[in-house]
Design a protein around this motif. Structure first.
Motif, mmCIF file in Angstrom:
data_model
loop_
_atom_site.group_PDB
_atom_site.id
_atom_site.type_symbol
_atom_site.label_atom_id
_atom_site.label_comp_id
_atom_site.label_asym_id
_atom_site.label_seq_id
_atom_site.Cartn_x
_atom_site.Cartn_y
_atom_site.Cartn_z
ATOM 1 N N ASP A 1 0.860 -1.186 0.000
ATOM 2 C CA ASP A 1 0.000 0.000 0.000
ATOM 3 C C ASP A 1 0.891 1.228 0.000
ATOM 4 O O ASP A 1 1.661 1.455 0.947
ATOM 5 C CB ASP A 1 -0.906 0.015 1.236
ATOM 6 C CG ASP A 1 -1.870 -1.164 1.254
ATOM 7 O OD1 ASP A 1 -2.197 -1.669 0.170
ATOM 8 O OD2 ASP A 1 -2.273 -1.578 2.354
ATOM 9 N N VAL A 2 0.817 1.997 -1.072
ATOM 10 C CA VAL A 2 1.584 3.226 -1.189
ATOM 11 C C VAL A 2 0.834 4.343 -0.491
ATOM 12 O O VAL A 2 -0.408 4.359 -0.480
ATOM 13 C CB VAL A 2 1.816 3.567 -2.673
ATOM 14 C CG1 VAL A 2 2.605 4.869 -2.824
ATOM 15 C CG2 VAL A 2 2.530 2.416 -3.376
ATOM 16 N N ASP A 3 1.565 5.253 0.139
ATOM 17 C CA ASP A 3 0.947 6.425 0.756
ATOM 18 C C ASP A 3 0.018 7.067 -0.271
ATOM 19 O O ASP A 3 0.461 7.511 -1.333
ATOM 20 C CB ASP A 3 2.053 7.409 1.170
ATOM 21 C CG ASP A 3 1.497 8.682 1.802
ATOM 22 O OD1 ASP A 3 0.280 8.934 1.713
ATOM 23 O OD2 ASP A 3 2.292 9.442 2.375
ATOM 24 N N PRO A 4 -1.293 7.082 -0.011
ATOM 25 C CA PRO A 4 -2.251 7.560 -1.024
ATOM 26 C C PRO A 4 -2.049 9.018 -1.416
ATOM 27 O O PRO A 4 -2.504 9.441 -2.484
ATOM 28 C CB PRO A 4 -3.613 7.331 -0.369
ATOM 29 C CG PRO A 4 -3.338 7.241 1.093
ATOM 30 C CD PRO A 4 -1.970 6.641 1.218
ATOM 31 N N GLY A 5 -1.387 9.777 -0.568
ATOM 32 C CA GLY A 5 -1.110 11.164 -0.916
ATOM 33 C C GLY A 5 0.124 11.318 -1.784
ATOM 34 O O GLY A 5 0.472 12.429 -2.201
ATOM 35 N N LEU A 6 0.772 10.200 -2.059
ATOM 36 C CA LEU A 6 2.026 10.222 -2.814
ATOM 37 C C LEU A 6 1.808 9.846 -4.275
ATOM 38 O O LEU A 6 2.100 10.622 -5.189
ATOM 39 C CB LEU A 6 3.024 9.271 -2.150
ATOM 40 C CG LEU A 6 4.489 9.367 -2.573
ATOM 41 C CD1 LEU A 6 5.060 10.731 -2.210
ATOM 42 C CD2 LEU A 6 5.291 8.249 -1.888
ATOM 43 N N LEU A 7 1.305 8.637 -4.503
ATOM 44 C CA LEU A 7 1.086 8.131 -5.849
ATOM 45 C C LEU A 7 -0.087 7.158 -5.841
ATOM 46 O O LEU A 7 -0.356 6.512 -4.830
ATOM 47 C CB LEU A 7 2.323 7.367 -6.350
ATOM 48 C CG LEU A 7 3.616 8.132 -6.610
ATOM 49 C CD1 LEU A 7 4.761 7.142 -6.771
ATOM 50 C CD2 LEU A 7 3.497 8.996 -7.857
ATOM 51 N N THR A 8 -0.754 7.039 -6.985
ATOM 52 C CA THR A 8 -1.727 5.963 -7.143
ATOM 53 C C THR A 8 -0.981 4.692 -7.527
ATOM 54 O O THR A 8 0.181 4.734 -7.960
ATOM 55 C CB THR A 8 -2.747 6.289 -8.246
ATOM 56 O OG1 THR A 8 -2.066 6.324 -9.515
ATOM 57 C CG2 THR A 8 -3.428 7.625 -7.985
ATOM 58 N N GLY A 9 -1.661 3.572 -7.399
ATOM 59 C CA GLY A 9 -1.039 2.321 -7.805
ATOM 60 C C GLY A 9 -0.673 2.328 -9.274
ATOM 61 O O GLY A 9 0.383 1.823 -9.675
ATOM 62 N N HIS B 1 -6.405 -1.836 -6.317
ATOM 63 C CA HIS B 1 -7.315 -0.701 -6.225
ATOM 64 C C HIS B 1 -6.597 0.447 -5.527
ATOM 65 O O HIS B 1 -5.765 0.235 -4.641
ATOM 66 C CB HIS B 1 -8.571 -1.076 -5.448
ATOM 67 C CG HIS B 1 -9.374 -2.159 -6.118
ATOM 68 N ND1 HIS B 1 -10.137 -1.939 -7.249
ATOM 69 C CD2 HIS B 1 -9.522 -3.471 -5.831
ATOM 70 C CE1 HIS B 1 -10.718 -3.059 -7.622
ATOM 71 N NE2 HIS B 1 -10.361 -4.006 -6.779
ATOM 72 N N GLY B 2 -6.925 1.661 -5.924
ATOM 73 C CA GLY B 2 -6.370 2.836 -5.252
ATOM 74 C C GLY B 2 -4.865 2.894 -5.339
ATOM 75 O O GLY B 2 -4.284 2.932 -6.427
ATOM 76 N N SER B 3 -4.205 2.862 -4.196
ATOM 77 C CA SER B 3 -2.745 3.008 -4.161
ATOM 78 C C SER B 3 -2.044 1.688 -3.867
ATOM 79 O O SER B 3 -0.902 1.670 -3.419
ATOM 80 C CB SER B 3 -2.356 4.051 -3.104
ATOM 81 O OG SER B 3 -2.820 3.660 -1.821
#
Length: 418
Positions: A357-365, A383-385
């Motif tokens: 799970d990538v920091d959602p404020g950083l990059l999308t998946g 899904h998402g990040s």
């Protein structure tokens, strides 16, 4: 009467990548959103595009390529069978199905198997068998059989299967759907127990939810589910299409909790990345409800599929690939662990299968995968990040290090721009 002709594009033109992208987008339905790379060849864990650029394949065909691209044993066996016999239909016996069926039954510890082609067909088969068992063995009232499913599931794309998905992309504008399914939160044994009633014939579960980003159930859930199904006379059906056949460091993901389901649903890696092969394996008390004429497939159990599937089972019997997944997975987990708090917010690893799970404020998946591609790594977002990694089990320690190094660089670059 007038006729019109469309200019045919030449894939060998000055920009072959652009040409192939345009051809595909023009003439193939848009049910996928691929990364802009056009692959032309592969060997082991690596693939090469039409312009000669090489990439480490960290998707492995959603685990269909557990043994890598063009594994010599599988290619040789397929080529040999191609020269002999490819299809007879099940209207006749062939000399490859029996040995394959025996080998797969012994690998799963079950009495028998039922061969199909795609993973979705195998899931549909498991649903039909579970209902038939419910009516003929459990004596559920006609037309009332119910199957408990898990939220966040992914079992395929047929209308019946997407009907019990909670992904709006999978369900929108495809209804009405087949009744007889009730969904509960994944990993919640109390919810499963509450959902089971006298009409329940099966619980369908992925031991690990791959499509959602390698989502692991709580420790002990599978053991508790096995006990509950036995107590309530309900079939435990394990969809091991992505999680099975050595991906997680054991032959089946259920093995991590020493659980044996009533029904195994298998596919993807069973065809060695060469040919679509799937199967349902169960004891005679379950699969014995299937009688001539009640279920079938033109290509299911054909000689080519059986020959390839049999060779896959032989390879799995050595334990080599299970051990590679365990050792390389530990190396991957160690490398990824160092990125938590440095662009990653969480990770989940089981064998050589990881969801980050990538920091959602950083990059999308999707952005992560696009950036990784520029570093020579091919991966797939969930899904998402969330991004998942599933390199072929034939990859090397250096390949794992390359993946971690590339992801570290992508995250560091994004953090630097924040």
């Amino acid at each position: 009467m007038t006729t019109t002709t469309r200019a045919t594009q030449d894939p060998g033109a000055a920009d072959p990548t652009r040409c192939h992208l345009d051809l595909t987008e023009t003439y193939a339905a848009h049910n996928y959103h691929p990364l802009p790379v056009v692959l032309a060849s592969g060997e082991g864990a690596w693939v090469t595009d039409v312009e000669g650029r090489r990439y480490l394949d960290c998707l492995a065909g959603y685990s269909a390529l557990n043994f890598g691209h063009g594994h010599p044993r599988l290619v040789a066996r397929a080529a040999e069978q191609l020269q002999r016999l490819t299809l007879t239909s099940r209207a006749f016996y062939n000399d490859q199905l029996g040995p394959f069926a025996q080998a797969l039954a012994e690998l799963t510890g079950k009495d028998m198997m039922l061969p199909m082609n795609s993973g979705a067909e195998a899931v549909e088969t498991a649903i039909k068998v579970s209902r038939k068992w419910g009516y003929q063995v459990k004596s559920v009232a006609p037309g009332t059989a119910r199957i408990v499913t898990m939220r966040g599931n992914f079992h395929g794309r047929t209308t019946t299967i997407v009907g019990f998905s909670d992904d709006p992309d999978a369900t929108a504008d495809y209804g009405p759907f087949t009744p007889g399914f009730v969904g509960v939160p994944y990993g919640d044994i109390d919810a499963v127990a509450a959902a089971i009633d006298d009409a329940t014939v099966a619980v369908l579960v992925e031991p690990i939810q791959g499509e959602g980003g390698v989502v692991l159930p709580p420790e002990g859930f599978l053991r508790a589910l096995r006990g509950l199904c036995t107590e309530r006379n309900v079939l435990m059906v394990a969809d091991e299409i992505q999680s099975g056949l050595a991906r997680t460091g054991r032959t089946f993901a259920c093995d991590h909790e020493d659980v044996v389901p009533d029904v195994y649903v298998l596919g993807k890696a069973l065809g060695g990345g060469i040919y679509p092969v799937s199967a349902v394996a169960a004891d005679r008390a379950v699969l014995g409800v299937v009688r001539p004429g009640t279920h079938g497939s033109t290509f299911g159990g054909n000689p080519l599929a059986a020959a390839i599937g049999h060779e896959v089972v032989r390879m799995l019997a050595t334990g080599e690939f299970q051990e590679r997944a365990r050792v390389l997975g530990a190396r991957l987990e160690e490398g990824l662990r160092g990125l938590v708090g440095r662009g990653l917010s969480a990770l989940r690893v089981r064998g050589l299968w990881a969801g980050v799970d990538v920091d959602p404020g950083l990059l999308t998946g999707r952005q992560v995968c696009e950036d990784l591609m520029r570093h020579g790594i091919l991966a797939k977002d969930a899904h998402g990040s969330t991004v998942r990694f599933a390199p072929p089990l034939v990859c090397t320690e250096d390949d794992i290090d390359l993946l971690v190094t590339a992801l570290r660089a992508v995250l560091a670059d994004a953090l630097g721009k924040r």
